[in-house]
Every structure is written in structure tokens, then in C-alpha cells.
Design a protein around this motif. Sequence first.
Motif, PDB file in Angstrom:
ATOM      1  N   ARG A  54     114.247 -24.035   8.553  1.00 38.81           N
ATOM      2  CA  ARG A  54     113.830 -23.101   7.511  1.00 38.81           C
ATOM      3  C   ARG A  54     112.457 -22.548   7.855  1.00 38.81           C
ATOM      4  O   ARG A  54     111.686 -23.175   8.598  1.00 38.81           O
ATOM      5  CB  ARG A  54     113.780 -23.791   6.151  1.00 38.81           C
ATOM      6  N   LYS A  55     112.167 -21.387   7.315  1.00 40.80           N
ATOM      7  CA  LYS A  55     110.861 -20.769   7.523  1.00 40.80           C
ATOM      8  C   LYS A  55     110.490 -19.997   6.259  1.00 40.80           C
ATOM      9  O   LYS A  55     111.310 -19.227   5.721  1.00 40.80           O
ATOM     10  CB  LYS A  55     110.883 -19.838   8.723  1.00 40.80           C
ATOM     11  N   ALA A  56     109.263 -20.200   5.799  1.00 40.88           N
ATOM     12  CA  ALA A  56     108.813 -19.580   4.554  1.00 40.88           C
ATOM     13  C   ALA A  56     107.615 -18.685   4.800  1.00 40.88           C
ATOM     14  O   ALA A  56     106.832 -18.898   5.736  1.00 40.88           O
ATOM     15  CB  ALA A  56     108.454 -20.659   3.528  1.00 40.88           C
ATOM     16  N   MET A  57     107.474 -17.673   3.954  1.00 42.73           N
ATOM     17  CA  MET A  57     106.332 -16.756   4.058  1.00 42.73           C
ATOM     18  C   MET A  57     106.027 -16.175   2.685  1.00 42.73           C
ATOM     19  O   MET A  57     106.856 -16.222   1.773  1.00 42.73           O
ATOM     20  CB  MET A  57     106.621 -15.640   5.059  1.00 42.73           C
ATOM     21  N   ILE A  58     104.830 -15.628   2.576  1.00 45.03           N
ATOM     22  CA  ILE A  58     104.418 -14.944   1.350  1.00 45.03           C
ATOM     23  C   ILE A  58     103.929 -13.560   1.730  1.00 45.03           C
ATOM     24  O   ILE A  58     103.305 -13.381   2.787  1.00 45.03           O
ATOM     25  CB  ILE A  58     103.319 -15.748   0.611  1.00 45.03           C
ATOM     26  N   ALA A  59     104.257 -12.551   0.925  1.00 39.10           N
ATOM     27  CA  ALA A  59     103.868 -11.172   1.212  1.00 39.10           C
ATOM     28  C   ALA A  59     103.237 -10.551  -0.022  1.00 39.10           C
ATOM     29  O   ALA A  59     103.674 -10.807  -1.148  1.00 39.10           O
ATOM     30  CB  ALA A  59     105.083 -10.364   1.661  1.00 39.10           C
TER      31      ALA A  59
ATOM     32  N   ILE B 119     109.342 -15.678   0.345  1.00 40.58           N
ATOM     33  CA  ILE B 119     110.594 -15.555   1.089  1.00 40.58           C
ATOM     34  C   ILE B 119     110.810 -16.810   1.923  1.00 40.58           C
ATOM     35  O   ILE B 119     109.881 -17.290   2.588  1.00 40.58           O
ATOM     36  CB  ILE B 119     110.551 -14.325   2.027  1.00 40.58           C
ATOM     37  N   GLU B 120     112.034 -17.337   1.882  1.00 41.19           N
ATOM     38  CA  GLU B 120     112.381 -18.445   2.763  1.00 41.19           C
ATOM     39  C   GLU B 120     113.767 -18.208   3.341  1.00 41.19           C
ATOM     40  O   GLU B 120     114.721 -17.949   2.607  1.00 41.19           O
ATOM     41  CB  GLU B 120     112.339 -19.777   2.024  1.00 41.19           C
ATOM     42  N   VAL B 121     113.855 -18.276   4.665  1.00 37.01           N
ATOM     43  CA  VAL B 121     115.141 -18.196   5.349  1.00 37.01           C
ATOM     44  C   VAL B 121     115.480 -19.575   5.890  1.00 37.01           C
ATOM     45  O   VAL B 121     114.597 -20.358   6.234  1.00 37.01           O
ATOM     46  CB  VAL B 121     115.110 -17.150   6.490  1.00 37.01           C
ATOM     47  N   ASP B 122     116.762 -19.881   5.941  1.00 35.13           N
ATOM     48  CA  ASP B 122     117.165 -21.185   6.470  1.00 35.13           C
ATOM     49  C   ASP B 122     118.510 -21.067   7.167  1.00 35.13           C
ATOM     50  O   ASP B 122     119.188 -20.045   7.093  1.00 35.13           O
ATOM     51  CB  ASP B 122     117.190 -22.253   5.373  1.00 35.13           C
ATOM     52  N   GLY B 123     118.885 -22.114   7.881  1.00 36.49           N
ATOM     53  CA  GLY B 123     120.166 -22.119   8.576  1.00 36.49           C
ATOM     54  C   GLY B 123     120.301 -23.307   9.494  1.00 36.49           C
ATOM     55  O   GLY B 123     119.402 -24.163   9.588  1.00 36.49           O
ATOM     56  N   MET B 124     121.410 -23.364  10.185  1.00 33.55           N
ATOM     57  CA  MET B 124     121.687 -24.485  11.076  1.00 33.55           C
ATOM     58  C   MET B 124     121.075 -24.284  12.455  1.00 33.55           C
ATOM     59  O   MET B 124     120.795 -25.244  13.169  1.00 33.55           O
ATOM     60  CB  MET B 124     123.197 -24.692  11.207  1.00 33.55           C
ATOM     61  N   GLY B 125     120.880 -23.024  12.860  1.00 32.26           N
ATOM     62  CA  GLY B 125     120.345 -22.747  14.189  1.00 32.26           C
ATOM     63  C   GLY B 125     118.907 -22.258  14.144  1.00 32.26           C
ATOM     64  O   GLY B 125     118.579 -21.357  13.372  1.00 32.26           O
TER      65      GLY B 125
ATOM     66  N   ASP C  44     117.176 -20.562  16.386  1.00 31.29           N
ATOM     67  CA  ASP C  44     116.992 -19.194  16.886  1.00 31.29           C
ATOM     68  C   ASP C  44     117.349 -18.170  15.810  1.00 31.29           C
ATOM     69  O   ASP C  44     116.646 -17.170  15.642  1.00 31.29           O
ATOM     70  CB  ASP C  44     117.858 -18.968  18.133  1.00 31.29           C
ATOM     71  N   SER C  45     118.422 -18.423  15.082  1.00 33.34           N
ATOM     72  CA  SER C  45     118.829 -17.462  14.050  1.00 33.34           C
ATOM     73  C   SER C  45     117.823 -17.423  12.909  1.00 33.34           C
ATOM     74  O   SER C  45     117.533 -16.357  12.357  1.00 33.34           O
ATOM     75  CB  SER C  45     120.224 -17.810  13.517  1.00 33.34           C
ATOM     76  N   VAL C  46     117.266 -18.581  12.566  1.00 33.92           N
ATOM     77  CA  VAL C  46     116.251 -18.631  11.510  1.00 33.92           C
ATOM     78  C   VAL C  46     114.996 -17.879  11.949  1.00 33.92           C
ATOM     79  O   VAL C  46     114.393 -17.130  11.172  1.00 33.92           O
ATOM     80  CB  VAL C  46     115.929 -20.088  11.129  1.00 33.92           C
ATOM     81  N   GLU C  47     114.598 -18.065  13.215  1.00 32.72           N
ATOM     82  CA  GLU C  47     113.427 -17.355  13.738  1.00 32.72           C
ATOM     83  C   GLU C  47     113.664 -15.848  13.727  1.00 32.72           C
ATOM     84  O   GLU C  47     112.775 -15.073  13.366  1.00 32.72           O
ATOM     85  CB  GLU C  47     113.116 -17.825  15.165  1.00 32.72           C
ATOM     86  N   TRP C  48     114.893 -15.435  14.111  1.00 34.75           N
ATOM     87  CA  TRP C  48     115.199 -14.001  14.107  1.00 34.75           C
ATOM     88  C   TRP C  48     115.112 -13.435  12.702  1.00 34.75           C
ATOM     89  O   TRP C  48     114.554 -12.345  12.493  1.00 34.75           O
ATOM     90  CB  TRP C  48     116.603 -13.769  14.674  1.00 34.75           C
TER      91      TRP C  48
END
Length: 463
Positions: free
Chosen positions: A221-226, A280-286, A288-292
Motif C-alpha cells: 500500500r502507499k498513501a499520500m496527501i494532496a 489517497i491510499e492505493v493498495d494491492g498484491m503486487g 509494482d502495480s501499487v507503485e504505478w
Amino acid sequence: MIDSNFINKCRNIFGTENVLTDRAELITYSYDATPGIPREIPGVVVFPENTKQIQELIFLARQTKTPIYPRGAGTCLSGGPVPLSKGVVVSFQKMNKIVEIDPDNLTATVQPGVVIADLNAAVAKYGLIYPPDPGSMATATVGGSVAENSGGLRGLKYGVTKHYIMGMEVVMPTGEVFRFGGKTVKNVTAYDFTHLFVGSEGTLGIITEIICKLIPAPKHRKAMIAFFDKLEDAGKTVTDIVRNHVIPATLEIMDKVTIQTVENYAKVGLPTDVEALLLIEVDGMGKDSVEWEAEKCVEIIKQNNGKYKIAETDAERDSLWAARRAALPALAQVKPATVLEDATVPRTKIVDMLIAIQNIAKKYNLMIGTFGHAGDGNLHPTLLIDPMDKEEMEKVHKAVDEIFDSALSLGGTLSGEHGIGVAKLKYLKNEIGRAGVETMRRIKQALDPDNILNPGKLVPMED
């Protein structure tokens, strides 16, 4: 009124230790988290431990025409479990067993009093999660969440409660036990009873067991604030992210009033001169896909004149989300009470709804802080009020009317996750029309002809 004979029969059914009659204790069960709604002190509170006790209570209530008000943890924000007469409150605090975790079929079978956070802690050992996550998940129960069809921060990517209920056991108003659904992925037998009872707010039957769908927990997972100087830029960022086929696990928004209030309250380092922020937070199993997906979000934020900060560690992620967790506590300390509403619109109408709320606040000279789940269009305009100020409360009622009128005019709905209960009952016909209300009445009448299950909630019985 509930008499001594009725109470004695309750003691015979549930045991003396599971029956409350002391006035001070009864008052506790006359509230949920909804301010300013009608309520009554119940005649008795009971704590069932099994389905058979619920059946016996139904038989007793039918004989005496006594209303029954099912109750989870009382975190409801629409008055769902609040008694409206001297009836029986049925608290499911003691029906809190996780009956089974089946990792092979990706299901958990639970009693209604299981706390959502406890369920997630139990299934985490198998690398699984139960995705519905209402803000009160640390105390909210699965049964209450099913009754209200609760949502939460993960609704955009993972859906809401109705997407994770595969079947249940229900005690009907006749006292019969009805089981439907199951562990099968495909089940199109008969009417879709599961979806009928999810969100029925205790008006059609009393839920005693629930089969929950589980999914594998994301590994990355990766989180950010904007931050944005214009509401329009924040709104366009939301729609652009989804348009680019990125579906974040969470995509939250806070307006200027909320940002300033949170920073004053929690000192988390938010800029107080911006119009809106997105979490915003994106997550996933892979990985590379989370980074993208994270890179794509950053690209879109920049294109829409936003400034951003990415959480590089779990500690930084927790720090970012501290702002969102502080939203309601921060707003709640400004005035004696809050009215937390649940106006939901298509995500492309988020900015229009935010502007409408701001205009309503100015019109009635009220302080309204708005935050919510921007990704799925679910906003929580929070009116800061003094319930003892009669003049202000008159303005509050008018403002709430206009907030819901605005949501409906933008193609939205009265509730994205809080339910109708008693708080929004008067608005229901505005959304589903006379034919819709009449259909609900027919269903209620067919299943509960004596109108003993949570009367006065969800289904308007009079025009």
C-alpha cells in the motif's frame, strides 16, 4: 406500557442477569449517536444469548403487541436502534461469537454482536480481511452494520456491507427461523433475500447469524496527501484518478473549515490556507502495480495544481491518516453538539455539492465542516450546533432540508452509509416516490403485520 408480568416472562426467557429494568440503565439504551431525534425510554432491555430466546421473545411480543427494537453497539447515525415507545430493546452484546472462519471458502460465520474490528483481527491470522470499515468499526457490530448497510473509507475499491454478506439466519416476526444464502459463490435460488434483509434496519426480521465474505488482504500500500487552493481542482483530481483506471482503496476529502478545525485541534501540520485536501491510499498484491498507481495519482495531482506529500513509512502513513481520524472529534469540540449528515452524490458532482453546502452555511449563518469519501461521492456535512439555542436549531433543520434537496437534485441519494432510521424518514418519498414508499409498506405489512419490529423506522407508515 410493559407490565410486571411481561418483565417476569422476559426473566424466565433470558435469565434475571440478562434483563434490565432500572431507569438509569434503561436511559442508556434510549440513545444512539444521532442528535435531536424523537426517542423514548424503553420498558425493558434484554440480552439474548441464542436464537431460541429470540423466538420466545417474538411469541411474547406478538401476544401483547409489544414493539421490539434490535440494537448493536448504538453507533448508528440515523436513529435506527432508538426506541420510540415503551417497548423492548434487544441488545446483541452477548451474541458475539465468531462461529466459524473458513479460509478455504473465504467466509466467516458470526453472531450479530461481533465487533467488526474483532472479526478483522481474527481473520488476519489467515491473511484475510472483511473489507467494510465504518468509522466506528472499533465498536460497531457486524449485525448493526448489516442492518444499516454501512459503508466506510474503503467503499470506492471494495464496496460496502451488502457486497460481503452471503447469507444469514433470521427470526421472522412469526417466530419462525429462516436461513437463506450460504457459502456458495453462485446462488440464484428464489428471491434475493440476503439483499432484502441487508439495510432493512430491523424492520423485517431479527438477524441472529451472518455469513460474511472475506478476501485476501493486500500486501502492499502507499498513501499520500494532496492540497488544493481551489475546490474545483480537488474535484477534478478525484474524477481524473478514476478516469485513468486507478481505483484507490481510499480517496478522502476535507474542506477548508474541517482542515482549519483539525489543525487547531490536533496540530498535525496541515496548511490552513487551502480550500481542500485529499487523502489517497492505493493498495494491492503486487508492489509494482501499487507503485504505478501511486505515480499516476501524483501525476494527476500535479496536473490539477495540487501539492502533495507521500508517506514513505508506516509511521508517516499513520501520521497522514491522523488528520482524517481527527475530523469528527475536532469538529465536535467547537460547539456543544454536531449533526453529522450523509449526503451522497455521483463523484463528478462532488464540487457542486461542496459549493451547495458552503452556500447553505452562509445563508443560515451556520458553521458546517465537510469531509468524507470523495471517491464514491459520500460526503459528511457536519453542522456544529448548540441544541439549547432554539433560533439556531430552526436554522439547522432548514439547512438539513436544503442539503438533502441539493443532493437529490444532483442525482444523489439520502444516505450512502448511515441508513434512514427515523432521522431521514420524512425525506424518503422525495427520492423513491409514492410508488416506492407504498411498495416498502406492502413488504413490511406482509412480513410484519403486527408492526412489532422496529416500528417507526425506515418505512413511512403514514403520508
